[in-house]
Design an enzyme around this catalytic site. Structure first.
Site, short mmCIF file in Angstrom:
data_model
loop_
_atom_site.label_atom_id
_atom_site.label_comp_id
_atom_site.label_asym_id
_atom_site.label_seq_id
_atom_site.Cartn_x
_atom_site.Cartn_y
_atom_site.Cartn_z
N ASP A 19 -0.93 3.47 15.39
CA ASP A 19 -1.80 2.30 15.49
C ASP A 19 -1.46 1.57 16.80
OD1 ASP A 19 -3.43 0.14 15.02
OD2 ASP A 19 -2.26 -0.67 13.38
N LYS A 48 -5.50 5.83 15.72
CA LYS A 48 -6.61 4.89 15.84
C LYS A 48 -7.11 4.83 17.27
CE LYS A 48 -5.53 2.01 11.91
NZ LYS A 48 -5.25 0.67 11.40
N ARG A 70 -1.22 4.89 -2.37
CA ARG A 70 -0.62 6.04 -1.68
C ARG A 70 -1.01 7.36 -2.34
NH1 ARG A 70 3.28 4.06 1.92
NH2 ARG A 70 4.46 2.24 1.22
P1 5GP Z 1 2.18 1.10 14.72
O1 5GP Z 1 3.64 0.81 14.90
O2 5GP Z 1 1.68 2.28 15.49
O3 5GP Z 1 1.33 -0.11 14.91
O4 5GP Z 1 1.96 1.37 13.20
C1 5GP Z 1 2.40 2.40 12.58
C2 5GP Z 1 2.65 2.09 11.12
O5 5GP Z 1 1.85 0.99 10.62
C3 5GP Z 1 2.24 3.29 10.36
O6 5GP Z 1 3.34 4.15 10.19
C4 5GP Z 1 1.74 2.70 9.06
O7 5GP Z 1 2.84 2.58 8.19
C5 5GP Z 1 1.25 1.32 9.39
N1 5GP Z 1 -0.23 1.30 9.56
C6 5GP Z 1 -0.91 1.21 10.72
N2 5GP Z 1 -2.23 1.25 10.51
C7 5GP Z 1 -2.40 1.36 9.17
C8 5GP Z 1 -3.56 1.46 8.31
O8 5GP Z 1 -4.73 1.47 8.73
N3 5GP Z 1 -3.32 1.57 6.98
C9 5GP Z 1 -2.06 1.59 6.45
N4 5GP Z 1 -1.96 1.71 5.14
N5 5GP Z 1 -0.95 1.51 7.23
C10 5GP Z 1 -1.11 1.41 8.58
#
Ligand code: 5GP
Ligand code: MG
Length: 185
Positions: A109, A137, A171
């Site tokens: 994300d 994303k 989940r």
């Molecule tokens: P980042 O550090 O890249 O922003 O986010 C990664 C983590 O955020 C992922 O491993 C996940 O746990 C959580 N996350 C990010 N986007 C989503 C989403 O759309 N849905 C859910 N359930 N978790 C997300």
């Protein structure tokens, strides 16, 4: 009275990826990993809890010797999202010397989580390092991080299912979907 499973589905606004599409893509990702790591032994670092189902399905398709290590990264926000920091408890006694490491997460994300994990692993004398995510994303990532294996690119929406949660739930959905908003029919 709906049973538990139809109860979960009825909370979805839409299904983004059905179970069969996920399984098909995961199998083809496994084939790519198997090809790239042929002749090597892999050390997988699976980021919990979100990647639970993804790694369980992916790794069972890979016919190579491997060790599986789980880690739990958690982020806590600073003043802005981009200043959020990632906490990564390092397993006691984990020795990555000379290992071919594959880090797996559910979703890329902002990229903060994967970037933090990759940075930490790079401090170890590993032989090689790659990363894979089931979902990425389509958005500007806060950190300049790209996964070597990406299952699906999705729009910038909050998804649940196949390991990914909302408030600890959803989940166990076999598909990936978008939640129905409060008050939505
Ligand atoms: P980042 O550090 O890249 O922003 O986010 C990664 C983590 O955020 C992922 O491993 C996940 O746990 C959580 N996350 C990010 N986007 C989503 C989403 O759309 N849905 C859910 N359930 N978790 C997300
Ligand atoms: Mg996660």
């Amino acid at each position: 009275m709906p049973n538990e499973v139809s109860g979960l589905f009825s909370d979805l606004h839409s299904v983004l990826l059905d179970a069969a599409s996920i399984q098909e893509r995961v199998a083809s990702m496994a084939a790519a990993v198997e090809r790239d790591f042929a002749g090597k032994e892999i050390t997988v670092i699976a980021l919990m809890d979100g990647a639970l189902f993804f790694v369980a399905d992916l790794l069972r398709h890979i016919d190579l010797p491997m060790r599986i290590v789980t880690m739990s990264a958690s982020s806590y926000n600073g003043t802005t999202k981009s200043s959020a920091e990632v906490r990564l408890p390092w397993p006691v006694g984990l020795d990555l010397r000379g290992q071919h490491v594959l880090v797996l997460d559910d979703i890329l994300d902002t990229g903060l989580t994967l970037a933090a994990v990759m940075e930490r692993v790079r401090r170890e004398p590993v032989a090689s390092l790659k990363s894979g995510v089931l979902l990425e994303k389509r958005r500007a990532h806060a950190r300049d991080v790209a996964a070597d294996y990406v299952g699906f690119e999705i729009e910038d929406e909050f998804v649940v299912g196949y390991g990914m949660d909302y408030a600890g739930k959803f989940r166990n959905l076999p598909c990936i979907g978008i939640l129905r908003l409060e008050g939505e029919g």
